[in-house]
Design a protein around this motif. Sequence first.
Motif, mmCIF file in Angstrom:
data_model
loop_
_atom_site.group_PDB
_atom_site.id
_atom_site.type_symbol
_atom_site.label_atom_id
_atom_site.label_comp_id
_atom_site.label_asym_id
_atom_site.label_seq_id
_atom_site.Cartn_x
_atom_site.Cartn_y
_atom_site.Cartn_z
ATOM 1 N N GLU A 8 124.839 93.035 7.539
ATOM 2 C CA GLU A 8 123.708 92.150 7.787
ATOM 3 C C GLU A 8 122.410 92.922 7.563
ATOM 4 O O GLU A 8 122.117 93.880 8.279
ATOM 5 C CB GLU A 8 123.749 91.594 9.202
ATOM 6 N N ILE A 9 121.668 92.503 6.555
ATOM 7 C CA ILE A 9 120.406 93.157 6.182
ATOM 8 C C ILE A 9 119.283 92.152 6.361
ATOM 9 O O ILE A 9 119.376 91.026 5.872
ATOM 10 C CB ILE A 9 120.438 93.645 4.720
ATOM 11 N N ARG A 10 118.229 92.576 7.036
ATOM 12 C CA ARG A 10 117.092 91.703 7.248
ATOM 13 C C ARG A 10 115.798 92.438 6.910
ATOM 14 O O ARG A 10 115.485 93.476 7.514
ATOM 15 C CB ARG A 10 117.040 91.216 8.708
ATOM 16 N N GLY A 11 115.068 91.910 5.946
ATOM 17 C CA GLY A 11 113.746 92.442 5.612
ATOM 18 C C GLY A 11 113.742 93.896 5.178
ATOM 19 O O GLY A 11 112.772 94.623 5.435
ATOM 20 N N LEU A 12 114.788 94.317 4.470
ATOM 21 C CA LEU A 12 114.903 95.730 4.082
ATOM 22 C C LEU A 12 113.789 96.125 3.112
ATOM 23 O O LEU A 12 113.535 95.437 2.120
ATOM 24 C CB LEU A 12 116.261 95.985 3.437
ATOM 25 N N VAL A 13 113.153 97.251 3.420
ATOM 26 C CA VAL A 13 112.131 97.828 2.549
ATOM 27 C C VAL A 13 112.484 99.291 2.313
ATOM 28 O O VAL A 13 112.805 100.027 3.250
ATOM 29 C CB VAL A 13 110.722 97.733 3.173
ATOM 30 N N LYS A 14 112.445 99.701 1.058
ATOM 31 C CA LYS A 14 112.629 101.104 0.704
ATOM 32 C C LYS A 14 111.665 101.436 -0.421
ATOM 33 O O LYS A 14 111.682 100.791 -1.474
ATOM 34 C CB LYS A 14 114.072 101.394 0.279
ATOM 35 N N ARG A 15 110.827 102.423 -0.191
ATOM 36 C CA ARG A 15 109.815 102.816 -1.177
ATOM 37 C C ARG A 15 110.214 104.118 -1.850
ATOM 38 O O ARG A 15 110.871 104.973 -1.261
ATOM 39 C CB ARG A 15 108.455 102.974 -0.500
ATOM 40 N N HIS A 16 109.771 104.245 -3.078
ATOM 41 C CA HIS A 16 109.980 105.487 -3.827
ATOM 42 C C HIS A 16 108.734 105.721 -4.669
ATOM 43 O O HIS A 16 108.344 104.876 -5.470
ATOM 44 C CB HIS A 16 111.213 105.386 -4.725
ATOM 45 N N GLY A 17 108.093 106.869 -4.455
ATOM 46 C CA GLY A 17 106.875 107.167 -5.190
ATOM 47 C C GLY A 17 105.768 106.171 -4.928
ATOM 48 O O GLY A 17 104.986 105.861 -5.831
ATOM 49 N N GLY A 18 105.713 105.641 -3.702
ATOM 50 C CA GLY A 18 104.689 104.673 -3.354
ATOM 51 C C GLY A 18 104.979 103.255 -3.786
ATOM 52 O O GLY A 18 104.214 102.339 -3.487
ATOM 53 N N GLY A 24 111.651 93.722 1.174
ATOM 54 C CA GLY A 24 111.910 92.611 2.086
ATOM 55 C C GLY A 24 113.189 91.870 1.797
ATOM 56 O O GLY A 24 113.250 90.644 1.878
ATOM 57 N N LEU A 25 114.245 92.575 1.498
ATOM 58 C CA LEU A 25 115.503 91.965 1.064
ATOM 59 C C LEU A 25 116.372 91.557 2.253
ATOM 60 O O LEU A 25 116.523 92.307 3.223
ATOM 61 C CB LEU A 25 116.255 92.952 0.168
ATOM 62 N N ASP A 26 116.967 90.377 2.157
ATOM 63 C CA ASP A 26 117.946 89.878 3.135
ATOM 64 C C ASP A 26 119.293 89.716 2.442
ATOM 65 O O ASP A 26 119.368 89.196 1.324
ATOM 66 C CB ASP A 26 117.526 88.518 3.693
ATOM 67 N N LEU A 27 120.351 90.132 3.135
ATOM 68 C CA LEU A 27 121.691 90.027 2.541
ATOM 69 C C LEU A 27 122.722 90.013 3.658
ATOM 70 O O LEU A 27 122.601 90.767 4.629
ATOM 71 C CB LEU A 27 121.948 91.199 1.592
ATOM 72 N N THR A 28 123.735 89.172 3.497
ATOM 73 C CA THR A 28 124.839 89.108 4.451
ATOM 74 C C THR A 28 126.160 89.140 3.696
ATOM 75 O O THR A 28 126.302 88.475 2.668
ATOM 76 C CB THR A 28 124.760 87.815 5.293
ATOM 77 N N ALA A 29 127.111 89.937 4.199
ATOM 78 C CA ALA A 29 128.461 89.988 3.634
ATOM 79 C C ALA A 29 129.454 89.763 4.766
ATOM 80 O O ALA A 29 129.387 90.442 5.791
ATOM 81 C CB ALA A 29 128.721 91.328 2.954
ATOM 82 N N GLU A 30 130.347 88.812 4.567
ATOM 83 C CA GLU A 30 131.281 88.427 5.613
ATOM 84 C C GLU A 30 132.635 89.113 5.443
ATOM 85 O O GLU A 30 133.027 89.496 4.335
ATOM 86 C CB GLU A 30 131.492 86.905 5.584
ATOM 87 N N ALA A 31 133.343 89.252 6.550
ATOM 88 C CA ALA A 31 134.717 89.763 6.514
ATOM 89 C C ALA A 31 135.604 88.777 5.766
ATOM 90 O O ALA A 31 135.382 87.560 5.799
ATOM 91 C CB ALA A 31 135.231 89.965 7.933
ATOM 92 N N GLY A 32 136.597 89.302 5.051
ATOM 93 C CA GLY A 32 137.522 88.446 4.323
ATOM 94 C C GLY A 32 136.916 87.784 3.111
ATOM 95 O O GLY A 32 137.424 86.768 2.635
ATOM 96 N N GLN A 33 135.814 88.341 2.601
ATOM 97 C CA GLN A 33 135.184 87.821 1.398
ATOM 98 C C GLN A 33 134.800 88.963 0.471
ATOM 99 O O GLN A 33 134.558 90.086 0.923
ATOM 100 C CB GLN A 33 133.912 87.027 1.729
ATOM 101 N N VAL A 34 134.747 88.651 -0.826
ATOM 102 C CA VAL A 34 134.187 89.577 -1.813
ATOM 103 C C VAL A 34 132.760 89.113 -2.096
ATOM 104 O O VAL A 34 132.538 88.001 -2.560
ATOM 105 C CB VAL A 34 134.999 89.581 -3.122
ATOM 106 N N THR A 35 131.796 89.978 -1.763
ATOM 107 C CA THR A 35 130.392 89.695 -2.024
ATOM 108 C C THR A 35 129.952 90.538 -3.205
ATOM 109 O O THR A 35 129.990 91.773 -3.142
ATOM 110 C CB THR A 35 129.528 90.029 -0.796
#
Length: 319
Positions: A8-18, A24-35
């Motif tokens: 479960e990812i909510r509002g992910l931010v990762k900067r590189h070189g400014g 702001g990425l959101d992502l969900t992966a459930e058990a028993g599924q291929v995401t």
Amino acid sequence: MSAPPAVEIRGLVKRHGGRAVVDGLDLTAEAGQVTAVLGPNGAGKTTTIECCEGLRVPDGGSVRVLGLDPQTGGRELRAQVGVMLQDSGLPTAVRALDMLRHVATMYAVPRDVAELAERLGLGDFAGTTIRRLSGGQRQRLALAIALVGRPALVFLDEPSAGMDPQSRHAVWELVRELRDDGVAVVLTTHLMDEAESLADHVVVVDHGRVIAEGGVRDLVAATADRTLRFEAPPGLDLSSLAAALAAATLAVGAPTPGHDPVVRESTPGEYALSGPVTPDVLAALTAWSAARGVLLTSLSVGRRTLEDVFLDLTGRNLR
């Protein structure tokens, strides 16, 4: 009460070189599924997965893997998460099967090494040092290492890259078995047919954000469009052809304003026309080719594929 997401990812931010590589990425992966996480080069998908694996520290947002923060739940997560990196980083002087056996000893209840080695055809190169393995053989070994600990969640980066068709289908069957056993599989791949065959849920990432997601059928059936494929001499004047097709679409009323057929040359001499493929569009295509003395062969009309959707979403320019 439903089980919590495996990822479960909510509002992910990762900067590189400014610059915000993930914005702001959101992502969900459930058990028993291929995401399947798809995106062009530089879209931010690898950085996102590395934040899930604890290899990178997020600059903002939250990441939970099996309910834990990857930055603080290292020991517990290592026992439950399998990771297959395309650049495996395995010690190159070690023999393939010895490496798998060594990794198996790190888990309390590992999979049967002999059974896993047989499933992935490792026996043919069991005694070969890793540095002498082909790319496809390294991938099979890396997959075995990711699975030997019976993970509840597995991250697979380009799992069938460099493999021959037989190995590729063996890997696909193993991935399906993992899903059926309740394992959460997060797959990154550039092979659209791989994603289309395996994924229960597809997430398309570009410029550090999710731009589309859903089941494969939902994504390819989002419109009534179809794809017409044909062969012709390479280097056709596609701008002239596109104009003729747009005129034909406009003459009968386009389904959506500005929604015209799109033609691309997928490989030299092989063309794909996607959009509202109507009888009028087909007639305009044949009339345009006849006026220029161009012979079209191998015409076929079929449903849009995941690759068609991906290109429509992310564009056709090289990155």
